[in-house]
Design an enzyme around this catalytic site. Sequence first.
Site, PDB file in Angstrom:
ATOM      1  N   LYS A  18       4.418 105.938 -71.964  1.00  0.00           N
ATOM      2  CA  LYS A  18       3.710 105.793 -70.722  1.00  0.00           C
ATOM      3  C   LYS A  18       2.611 105.059 -71.235  1.00  0.00           C
ATOM      4  O   LYS A  18       1.925 105.142 -72.192  1.00  0.00           O
ATOM      5  CB  LYS A  18       3.354 107.267 -70.018  1.00  0.00           C
ATOM      6  CG  LYS A  18       4.558 108.365 -70.116  1.00  0.00           C
ATOM      7  CD  LYS A  18       3.879 109.413 -70.071  1.00  0.00           C
ATOM      8  CE  LYS A  18       5.069 110.545 -70.041  1.00  0.00           C
ATOM      9  NZ  LYS A  18       4.480 112.053 -69.814  1.00  0.00           N
ATOM     10  N   ASP A  48       5.522 116.442 -66.771  1.00  0.00           N
ATOM     11  CA  ASP A  48       5.198 116.295 -68.174  1.00  0.00           C
ATOM     12  C   ASP A  48       4.652 117.775 -68.765  1.00  0.00           C
ATOM     13  O   ASP A  48       4.843 118.590 -68.179  1.00  0.00           O
ATOM     14  CB  ASP A  48       3.730 115.583 -67.945  1.00  0.00           C
ATOM     15  CG  ASP A  48       3.006 115.452 -69.229  1.00  0.00           C
ATOM     16  OD1 ASP A  48       3.595 114.588 -70.367  1.00  0.00           O
ATOM     17  OD2 ASP A  48       1.708 115.639 -69.232  1.00  0.00           O
ATOM     18  N   LEU A  49       4.666 117.766 -70.334  1.00  0.00           N
ATOM     19  CA  LEU A  49       4.542 118.896 -71.038  1.00  0.00           C
ATOM     20  C   LEU A  49       3.132 119.328 -71.359  1.00  0.00           C
ATOM     21  O   LEU A  49       2.582 120.429 -70.604  1.00  0.00           O
ATOM     22  CB  LEU A  49       5.517 119.013 -72.031  1.00  0.00           C
ATOM     23  CG  LEU A  49       5.247 120.081 -72.774  1.00  0.00           C
ATOM     24  CD1 LEU A  49       5.918 121.476 -72.526  1.00  0.00           C
ATOM     25  CD2 LEU A  49       6.161 119.815 -74.438  1.00  0.00           C
ATOM     26  N   ASP A  50       2.319 118.465 -72.110  1.00  0.00           N
ATOM     27  CA  ASP A  50       0.943 118.720 -72.609  1.00  0.00           C
ATOM     28  C   ASP A  50       0.095 118.533 -71.426  1.00  0.00           C
ATOM     29  O   ASP A  50      -0.014 117.513 -70.946  1.00  0.00           O
ATOM     30  CB  ASP A  50       0.720 117.770 -73.743  1.00  0.00           C
ATOM     31  CG  ASP A  50       1.734 117.881 -74.959  1.00  0.00           C
ATOM     32  OD1 ASP A  50       2.045 119.131 -75.227  1.00  0.00           O
ATOM     33  OD2 ASP A  50       2.176 117.131 -75.337  1.00  0.00           O
ATOM     34  N   ARG A 106       2.253 109.322 -80.295  1.00  0.00           N
ATOM     35  CA  ARG A 106       1.696 109.890 -81.874  1.00  0.00           C
ATOM     36  C   ARG A 106       1.045 108.428 -82.455  1.00  0.00           C
ATOM     37  O   ARG A 106      -0.096 108.477 -82.904  1.00  0.00           O
ATOM     38  CB  ARG A 106       2.703 110.544 -82.683  1.00  0.00           C
ATOM     39  CG  ARG A 106       2.002 111.324 -83.934  1.00  0.00           C
ATOM     40  CD  ARG A 106       2.926 111.796 -84.620  1.00  0.00           C
ATOM     41  NE  ARG A 106       3.808 112.674 -83.963  1.00  0.00           N
ATOM     42  CZ  ARG A 106       5.300 113.284 -84.435  1.00  0.00           C
ATOM     43  NH1 ARG A 106       5.346 113.021 -85.649  1.00  0.00           N
ATOM     44  NH2 ARG A 106       5.982 113.917 -83.538  1.00  0.00           N
ATOM     45  N   ASN A 126       7.706 116.641 -80.137  1.00  0.00           N
ATOM     46  CA  ASN A 126       7.868 118.148 -80.319  1.00  0.00           C
ATOM     47  C   ASN A 126       8.258 118.833 -79.027  1.00  0.00           C
ATOM     48  O   ASN A 126       8.074 120.049 -79.242  1.00  0.00           O
ATOM     49  CB  ASN A 126       6.638 118.426 -81.018  1.00  0.00           C
ATOM     50  CG  ASN A 126       6.233 117.838 -82.369  1.00  0.00           C
ATOM     51  OD1 ASN A 126       7.096 118.042 -83.263  1.00  0.00           O
ATOM     52  ND2 ASN A 126       5.274 117.323 -82.441  1.00  0.00           N
ATOM     53  N   GLU A 154       1.923 115.485 -63.631  1.00  0.00           N
ATOM     54  CA  GLU A 154       1.162 114.803 -64.647  1.00  0.00           C
ATOM     55  C   GLU A 154      -0.120 115.040 -64.971  1.00  0.00           C
ATOM     56  O   GLU A 154      -0.915 115.187 -64.079  1.00  0.00           O
ATOM     57  CB  GLU A 154       1.182 113.043 -64.547  1.00  0.00           C
ATOM     58  CG  GLU A 154       2.219 112.413 -65.334  1.00  0.00           C
ATOM     59  CD  GLU A 154       1.977 112.773 -66.859  1.00  0.00           C
ATOM     60  OE1 GLU A 154       1.040 113.011 -67.475  1.00  0.00           O
ATOM     61  OE2 GLU A 154       3.078 112.232 -67.612  1.00  0.00           O
ATOM     62  N   ASP A 155      -0.720 115.137 -66.087  1.00  0.00           N
ATOM     63  CA  ASP A 155      -2.251 115.401 -66.113  1.00  0.00           C
ATOM     64  C   ASP A 155      -2.825 114.140 -66.962  1.00  0.00           C
ATOM     65  O   ASP A 155      -4.045 114.326 -67.055  1.00  0.00           O
ATOM     66  CB  ASP A 155      -2.652 116.708 -67.155  1.00  0.00           C
ATOM     67  CG  ASP A 155      -2.194 116.394 -68.712  1.00  0.00           C
ATOM     68  OD1 ASP A 155      -1.133 115.556 -68.906  1.00  0.00           O
ATOM     69  OD2 ASP A 155      -2.991 116.401 -69.231  1.00  0.00           O
ATOM     70  N   THR A 194      -1.498 122.026 -75.124  1.00  0.00           N
ATOM     71  CA  THR A 194      -1.386 121.693 -76.505  1.00  0.00           C
ATOM     72  C   THR A 194      -2.449 120.514 -76.948  1.00  0.00           C
ATOM     73  O   THR A 194      -2.566 120.467 -78.291  1.00  0.00           O
ATOM     74  CB  THR A 194      -0.059 120.998 -76.924  1.00  0.00           C
ATOM     75  OG1 THR A 194       0.197 120.022 -75.954  1.00  0.00           O
ATOM     76  CG2 THR A 194       0.917 122.227 -76.859  1.00  0.00           C
ATOM     77  N   LYS A 216      -4.667 111.655 -74.711  1.00  0.00           N
ATOM     78  CA  LYS A 216      -3.577 112.547 -73.800  1.00  0.00           C
ATOM     79  C   LYS A 216      -2.639 111.551 -73.080  1.00  0.00           C
ATOM     80  O   LYS A 216      -2.835 110.417 -72.715  1.00  0.00           O
ATOM     81  CB  LYS A 216      -4.528 113.175 -72.603  1.00  0.00           C
ATOM     82  CG  LYS A 216      -5.347 114.220 -72.896  1.00  0.00           C
ATOM     83  CD  LYS A 216      -5.717 115.307 -71.903  1.00  0.00           C
ATOM     84  CE  LYS A 216      -6.602 116.390 -72.433  1.00  0.00           C
ATOM     85  NZ  LYS A 216      -7.650 117.054 -71.502  1.00  0.00           N
ATOM     86  N   GLY A 217      -1.364 111.880 -73.128  1.00  0.00           N
ATOM     87  CA  GLY A 217      -0.264 111.179 -72.708  1.00  0.00           C
ATOM     88  C   GLY A 217       0.030 110.149 -73.681  1.00  0.00           C
ATOM     89  O   GLY A 217       1.122 109.497 -73.370  1.00  0.00           O
ATOM     90  N   SER A 257       8.361 113.876 -71.165  1.00  0.00           N
ATOM     91  CA  SER A 257       7.230 113.936 -72.154  1.00  0.00           C
ATOM     92  C   SER A 257       7.273 113.075 -73.148  1.00  0.00           C
ATOM     93  O   SER A 257       8.280 112.419 -73.793  1.00  0.00           O
ATOM     94  CB  SER A 257       7.206 115.263 -72.572  1.00  0.00           C
ATOM     95  OG  SER A 257       5.974 115.510 -73.807  1.00  0.00           O
ATOM     96  N   ALA A 258       5.947 112.441 -73.737  1.00  0.00           N
ATOM     97  CA  ALA A 258       5.877 111.623 -74.657  1.00  0.00           C
ATOM     98  C   ALA A 258       6.008 112.161 -76.140  1.00  0.00           C
ATOM     99  O   ALA A 258       6.030 111.381 -77.056  1.00  0.00           O
ATOM    100  CB  ALA A 258       4.648 111.046 -74.899  1.00  0.00           C
ATOM    101  N   SER A 259       5.860 113.520 -76.123  1.00  0.00           N
ATOM    102  CA  SER A 259       5.994 114.294 -77.497  1.00  0.00           C
ATOM    103  C   SER A 259       7.393 114.381 -77.947  1.00  0.00           C
ATOM    104  O   SER A 259       8.283 114.729 -77.340  1.00  0.00           O
ATOM    105  CB  SER A 259       5.396 115.691 -77.056  1.00  0.00           C
ATOM    106  OG  SER A 259       5.466 116.695 -78.307  1.00  0.00           O
TER     107      SER A 259
HETATM  108  C1  G6P Z   1       1.845 114.029 -75.328  1.00  0.00           C
HETATM  109  C2  G6P Z   1       0.344 114.261 -75.358  1.00  0.00           C
HETATM  110  C3  G6P Z   1      -0.375 113.395 -76.304  1.00  0.00           C
HETATM  111  C4  G6P Z   1       0.443 113.177 -77.832  1.00  0.00           C
HETATM  112  C5  G6P Z   1       1.960 112.754 -77.406  1.00  0.00           C
HETATM  113  C6  G6P Z   1       2.748 112.808 -78.581  1.00  0.00           C
HETATM  114  O1  G6P Z   1       1.907 113.045 -74.361  1.00  0.00           O
HETATM  115  O2  G6P Z   1      -0.200 114.348 -74.400  1.00  0.00           O
HETATM  116  O3  G6P Z   1      -1.662 113.683 -76.707  1.00  0.00           O
HETATM  117  O4  G6P Z   1       0.152 112.422 -78.478  1.00  0.00           O
HETATM  118  O5  G6P Z   1       2.538 113.646 -76.485  1.00  0.00           O
HETATM  119  O6  G6P Z   1       3.262 113.949 -79.129  1.00  0.00           O
HETATM  120  P1  G6P Z   1       3.923 114.361 -80.568  1.00  0.00           P
HETATM  121  O7  G6P Z   1       4.192 115.847 -80.344  1.00  0.00           O
HETATM  122  O8  G6P Z   1       4.968 113.576 -80.549  1.00  0.00           O
HETATM  123  O9  G6P Z   1       2.642 114.027 -81.667  1.00  0.00           O
HETATM  124 MG    MG Z   2       0.198 115.489 -70.436  1.00  0.00          MG
END
Ligand code: G6P
Ligand code: MG
Length: 223
Positions: free
Chosen positions: A145, A9-11, A49, A118, A169-170, A17, A45-46, A114-116
């Site tokens: 997730k 996982d990233l964040d 968006r 970004n 994972e966190d 972040t 978290k996780g 990662s769910a992000s």
């Molecule tokens: C991660 C973070 C979440 C965040 C998600 C989406 O999983 O833990 O807090 O909402 O990514 O991130 P994004 O960069 O796409 O807004």
């Molecule tokens: Mg995380």
Amino acid sequence: MNKIGVIFDLDGVIVDTAKYHFLAWKDLADHLGFEFTEAHNELLKGVSRVRSLEILLDIGNIELSEEKKQEYLVSKNDHYLEYIYKMGPEEILPGANELLNTLDALGIPYVLGSASKNAPLILKQVGLFNRFAGIVDGNSVSKAKPDPEVFLIGAQKLHLLPEQCVVFEDAIAGVEAANRAHMISVGIGDAKTLHEADFNFNSLTEIPDNFIEMLMRKTAEIQ
Ligand code: G6P
Ligand code: MG
């Protein structure tokens, strides 16, 4: 020894972040006229968006049109990116570089899960983008997730079976996703919060030197 691969996982695992997400979401809550605390931020978290915005609006007891929601999703992300563009390698969390070095030395491949949306940008900002064998991010999944989709795609990128994959994972939702994918889950953070993980460490710095080799032996016994 058996072949294994790792999915990170990233964040909250590679970089922190969450503090930038907090500042950007709090700014939106201020604008909408309600209080958004660090405790509230834990719930995001996780989480994707879009889902994060829904949770935030629930906290403020606010209903918005689809159009307004889209507008706020864009403005929140623009604000968040102002922080991300200032990030550098110094923001890599303690122990992350050392763990990647250990995996490299053992010839164990690793990808991001990662769910992000970004995630590629963040990895580039901190100089880690080229180290990963593959990236699965919020742009490549249809189910967030705790659905295991993100990690199952990660296993495909590693050319390994789910049982051969180890997930760091966190977030509670992330540990659940790893368990549902039948992978080995390693919770990074509070052990009580992440009690469903197969292994727990407060941070990556606490991982013993022989941990990865122990996992290689463990997966060999299972298969
Ligand atoms: C991660 C973070 C979440 C965040 C998600 C989406 O999983 O833990 O807090 O909402 O990514 O991130 P994004 O960069 O796409 O807004
Ligand atoms: Mg995380």
